[in-house]
Scaffold this motif. Structure first.
Motif, PDB file in Angstrom:
ATOM      1  N   LEU A 162       0.828  -1.206   0.000  1.00 55.77           N
ATOM      2  CA  LEU A 162       0.000   0.000   0.000  1.00 55.77           C
ATOM      3  C   LEU A 162       0.866   1.260   0.000  1.00 55.77           C
ATOM      4  CD1 LEU A 162      -2.900  -0.947   2.449  1.00 55.77           C
ATOM      5  CD2 LEU A 162      -2.997  -0.708  -0.040  1.00 55.77           C
ATOM      6  N   GLY A 163       2.014   1.205   0.675  1.00 55.95           N
ATOM      7  CA  GLY A 163       2.913   2.354   0.660  1.00 55.95           C
ATOM      8  C   GLY A 163       3.363   2.689  -0.747  1.00 55.95           C
ATOM      9  N   LEU A 164       3.762   1.670  -1.499  1.00 61.26           N
ATOM     10  CA  LEU A 164       4.183   1.867  -2.881  1.00 61.26           C
ATOM     11  C   LEU A 164       3.011   2.311  -3.753  1.00 61.26           C
ATOM     12  CD1 LEU A 164       6.492  -1.244  -3.199  1.00 61.26           C
ATOM     13  CD2 LEU A 164       7.242   1.115  -3.489  1.00 61.26           C
ATOM     14  N   LEU A 165       1.846   1.750  -3.518  1.00 63.22           N
ATOM     15  CA  LEU A 165       0.676   2.093  -4.322  1.00 63.22           C
ATOM     16  C   LEU A 165       0.249   3.537  -4.090  1.00 63.22           C
ATOM     17  CD1 LEU A 165      -1.353   0.948  -6.336  1.00 63.22           C
ATOM     18  CD2 LEU A 165      -2.771   0.235  -4.395  1.00 63.22           C
ATOM     19  N   VAL A 166       0.186   3.953  -2.829  1.00 59.72           N
ATOM     20  CA  VAL A 166      -0.165   5.344  -2.518  1.00 59.72           C
ATOM     21  C   VAL A 166       0.873   6.291  -3.114  1.00 59.72           C
ATOM     22  CG1 VAL A 166      -0.396   7.044  -0.651  1.00 59.72           C
ATOM     23  CG2 VAL A 166      -1.500   4.808  -0.452  1.00 59.72           C
ATOM     24  N   ALA A 167       2.153   5.948  -2.955  1.00 63.61           N
ATOM     25  CA  ALA A 167       3.218   6.788  -3.502  1.00 63.61           C
ATOM     26  C   ALA A 167       3.100   6.908  -5.013  1.00 63.61           C
ATOM     27  CB  ALA A 167       4.582   6.226  -3.121  1.00 63.61           C
ATOM     28  N   GLY A 168       2.823   5.793  -5.672  1.00 63.02           N
ATOM     29  CA  GLY A 168       2.727   5.814  -7.120  1.00 63.02           C
ATOM     30  C   GLY A 168       1.533   6.607  -7.618  1.00 63.02           C
ATOM     31  N   VAL A 169       0.371   6.343  -7.049  1.00 63.72           N
ATOM     32  CA  VAL A 169      -0.851   7.004  -7.530  1.00 63.72           C
ATOM     33  C   VAL A 169      -0.862   8.485  -7.176  1.00 63.72           C
ATOM     34  CG1 VAL A 169      -3.356   7.092  -7.310  1.00 63.72           C
ATOM     35  CG2 VAL A 169      -2.201   4.880  -7.505  1.00 63.72           C
ATOM     36  N   LEU A 170      -0.681   8.804  -5.897  1.00 61.17           N
ATOM     37  CA  LEU A 170      -0.744  10.212  -5.495  1.00 61.17           C
ATOM     38  C   LEU A 170       0.513  10.976  -5.884  1.00 61.17           C
ATOM     39  CD1 LEU A 170      -2.586  10.092  -2.054  1.00 61.17           C
ATOM     40  CD2 LEU A 170      -3.468  10.672  -4.321  1.00 61.17           C
ATOM     41  N   GLY A 171       1.649  10.275  -6.010  1.00 61.94           N
ATOM     42  CA  GLY A 171       2.830  10.937  -6.554  1.00 61.94           C
ATOM     43  C   GLY A 171       2.565  11.406  -7.973  1.00 61.94           C
ATOM     44  N   GLY A 172       1.840  10.587  -8.737  1.00 63.41           N
ATOM     45  CA  GLY A 172       1.468  10.980 -10.088  1.00 63.41           C
ATOM     46  C   GLY A 172       0.461  12.110 -10.100  1.00 63.41           C
ATOM     47  N   VAL A 173      -0.545  12.042  -9.238  1.00 64.41           N
ATOM     48  CA  VAL A 173      -1.580  13.092  -9.178  1.00 64.41           C
ATOM     49  C   VAL A 173      -0.967  14.439  -8.827  1.00 64.41           C
ATOM     50  CG1 VAL A 173      -3.595  13.893  -7.896  1.00 64.41           C
ATOM     51  CG2 VAL A 173      -3.475  11.519  -8.673  1.00 64.41           C
ATOM     52  N   THR A 174      -0.129  14.459  -7.784  1.00 65.98           N
ATOM     53  CA  THR A 174       0.474  15.729  -7.362  1.00 65.98           C
ATOM     54  C   THR A 174       1.502  16.229  -8.371  1.00 65.98           C
ATOM     55  OG1 THR A 174       2.053  14.468  -6.002  1.00 65.98           O
ATOM     56  CG2 THR A 174       0.070  15.315  -4.910  1.00 65.98           C
ATOM     57  N   GLY A 175       2.206  15.303  -9.014  1.00 65.07           N
ATOM     58  CA  GLY A 175       3.160  15.705 -10.045  1.00 65.07           C
ATOM     59  C   GLY A 175       2.466  16.340 -11.234  1.00 65.07           C
ATOM     60  N   PHE A 176       1.371  15.737 -11.675  1.00 61.66           N
ATOM     61  CA  PHE A 176       0.620  16.305 -12.790  1.00 61.66           C
ATOM     62  C   PHE A 176      -0.027  17.631 -12.405  1.00 61.66           C
ATOM     63  CE2 PHE A 176       0.574  11.915 -14.625  1.00 61.66           C
ATOM     64  CZ  PHE A 176       1.186  12.246 -15.825  1.00 61.66           C
ATOM     65  N   ALA A 177      -0.388  17.782 -11.132  1.00 62.59           N
ATOM     66  CA  ALA A 177      -0.941  19.064 -10.684  1.00 62.59           C
ATOM     67  C   ALA A 177       0.090  20.178 -10.842  1.00 62.59           C
ATOM     68  CB  ALA A 177      -1.398  18.969  -9.226  1.00 62.59           C
ATOM     69  N   MET A 178       1.347  19.877 -10.528  1.00 66.57           N
ATOM     70  CA  MET A 178       2.403  20.868 -10.706  1.00 66.57           C
ATOM     71  C   MET A 178       2.633  21.177 -12.177  1.00 66.57           C
ATOM     72  SD  MET A 178       5.370  20.172  -7.862  1.00 66.57           S
ATOM     73  CE  MET A 178       5.509  18.400  -8.077  1.00 66.57           C
ATOM     74  N   GLY A 179       2.683  20.124 -12.986  1.00 66.37           N
ATOM     75  CA  GLY A 179       2.900  20.341 -14.414  1.00 66.37           C
ATOM     76  C   GLY A 179       1.762  21.104 -15.057  1.00 66.37           C
ATOM     77  N   GLY A 180       0.524  20.772 -14.667  1.00 64.39           N
ATOM     78  CA  GLY A 180      -0.636  21.445 -15.232  1.00 64.39           C
ATOM     79  C   GLY A 180      -0.736  22.891 -14.823  1.00 64.39           C
ATOM     80  N   ALA A 181      -0.262  23.200 -13.616  1.00 65.51           N
ATOM     81  CA  ALA A 181      -0.322  24.577 -13.133  1.00 65.51           C
ATOM     82  C   ALA A 181       0.768  25.452 -13.755  1.00 65.51           C
ATOM     83  CB  ALA A 181      -0.198  24.605 -11.611  1.00 65.51           C
ATOM     84  N   GLY A 182       1.764  24.817 -14.347  1.00 67.18           N
ATOM     85  CA  GLY A 182       2.869  25.572 -14.940  1.00 67.18           C
ATOM     86  C   GLY A 182       3.873  26.067 -13.923  1.00 67.18           C
ATOM     87  N   SER A 183       3.679  25.686 -12.667  1.00 65.86           N
ATOM     88  CA  SER A 183       4.572  26.107 -11.583  1.00 65.86           C
ATOM     89  C   SER A 183       4.185  25.339 -10.337  1.00 65.86           C
ATOM     90  CB  SER A 183       4.449  27.614 -11.335  1.00 65.86           C
ATOM     91  OG  SER A 183       5.124  27.980 -10.142  1.00 65.86           O
ATOM     92  N   PRO A 184       5.136  25.082  -9.435  1.00 63.99           N
ATOM     93  CA  PRO A 184       4.759  24.455  -8.167  1.00 63.99           C
ATOM     94  C   PRO A 184       4.134  25.445  -7.194  1.00 63.99           C
ATOM     95  CG  PRO A 184       7.108  24.860  -8.196  1.00 63.99           C
ATOM     96  CD  PRO A 184       6.602  25.227  -9.564  1.00 63.99           C
ATOM     97  N   LEU A 185       4.160  26.740  -7.520  1.00 66.38           N
ATOM     98  CA  LEU A 185       3.705  27.785  -6.605  1.00 66.38           C
ATOM     99  C   LEU A 185       2.323  28.294  -6.993  1.00 66.38           C
ATOM    100  CD1 LEU A 185       7.029  29.828  -6.378  1.00 66.38           C
ATOM    101  CD2 LEU A 185       6.275  27.921  -4.939  1.00 66.38           C
ATOM    102  N   VAL A 186       1.507  28.563  -5.984  1.00 64.28           N
ATOM    103  CA  VAL A 186       0.169  29.110  -6.199  1.00 64.28           C
ATOM    104  C   VAL A 186       0.041  30.356  -5.336  1.00 64.28           C
ATOM    105  CG1 VAL A 186      -2.315  28.709  -6.073  1.00 64.28           C
ATOM    106  CG2 VAL A 186      -0.763  26.811  -6.615  1.00 64.28           C
TER     107      VAL A 186
END
Length: 257
Positions: free
Chosen positions: A159-183
């Motif tokens: 579950l640790g690997l699964l959470v890291a993989g899924v939410l690591g992807g979600v949060t990573g794409f959120a940064m890429g989609g926002a064009g910056s890590p800062l809001v």
């Protein structure tokens, strides 16, 4: 300590050595940081390669340790091989490119030059592959874990690997989609070593929490020796914490002093 290192290499020698290579990149980046005064956005040009190398050390070593939780036949299977070689290829590409850009005094992330933009897109693909492989290894541990090891331990690792993989992807794409890590905020960097924004939202906080689920959840079991249900509850809590950090950052609220 020597016994721990020997066990790490016994579980997966190649991933163990990949961690040592990442440690070498970290040492090189820190030395360069001390000698090179150039900055990008208020921090050393060598901060990014240092942070990536520092994150790859536990990444590789956690995957190596998790390999020992797979059933022996699964460790030699096609899916395990896919996890291994895609992980090494994607991580190697990202670390080398980020280090090269630092040496050139140019940003590797959210770059403005054509080559930098192209490579940033490829880095996004590399990051997606990394988290996908972590999630795949987590599923393998849950599906084909070593039956001789405690069920709750297999659950914590998987579950640790699964959470890291899924939410690591979600949060990573959120940064890429926002064009910056800062809001919002001025973008003033916070305290080292993370330099998270102190007066606005910073999506990197949620990303950090997400990807370190792979260490946090096995660590929870090692400290508590809890059963399957507490491990599952801890997994849901960690995932909820990561999502909450993401929503706070998207609202422009800082978590770093």
């Amino acid at each position: 300590m020597r016994a721990l290192v020997a066990e790490l290499h016994r579980r997966h020698r190649l991933l163990a050595w990949a961690g040592w290579v990442a440690l070498g990149f970290l040492a090189f980046s820190l030395a360069a940081m001390a000698l090179d005064g150039r900055q990008i956005h208020g921090v050393s040009v060598w901060t990014k390669p240092a942070k990536f190398a520092a994150s790859f050390i536990p990444w590789f070593w956690t995957l190596a340790w998790a390999w020992g939780v797979l059933a022996p036949a699964a460790r030699r299977g096609v899916l395990a091989g896919l996890v291994l070689w895609v992980t090494l290829g994607a991580a190697g590409f990202e670390q080398v490119w980020i280090t090269w850009r630092a040496a050139a005094g140019l940003p590797s992330h959210f770059a403005e030059d054509p080559l930098g933009q192209l490579m940033f897109s490829l880095m996004g693909l590399g990051a997606a592959l990394l988290v996908a492989m972590a999630a795949l290894l987590g599923l393998l541990v849950l599906w084909r874990g070593d039956a001789g090891q405690p069920r709750a331990w297999r659950l914590a690792v998987g579950l640790g690997l699964l959470v890291a993989g899924v939410l690591g992807g979600v949060t990573g794409f959120a940064m890429g989609g926002a064009g910056s890590p800062l809001v919002g905020g001025s973008g003033t960097p916070g305290l080292p070593p993370f330099f998270w924004a102190r007066d606005g939202g910073d999506l990197r906080v949620a990303h950090f929490l997400a990807i370190h689920a792979m260490q946090a959840l096995p660590g929870f079991w090692l400290l508590t020796r809890a059963g399957a249900w507490p491990v599952t509850a801890a997994s849901l809590a960690w995932a909820g914490l990561s999502v909450a950090a993401l929503r706070l950052a998207q609202a422009g609220l800082p978590l770093s002093p």
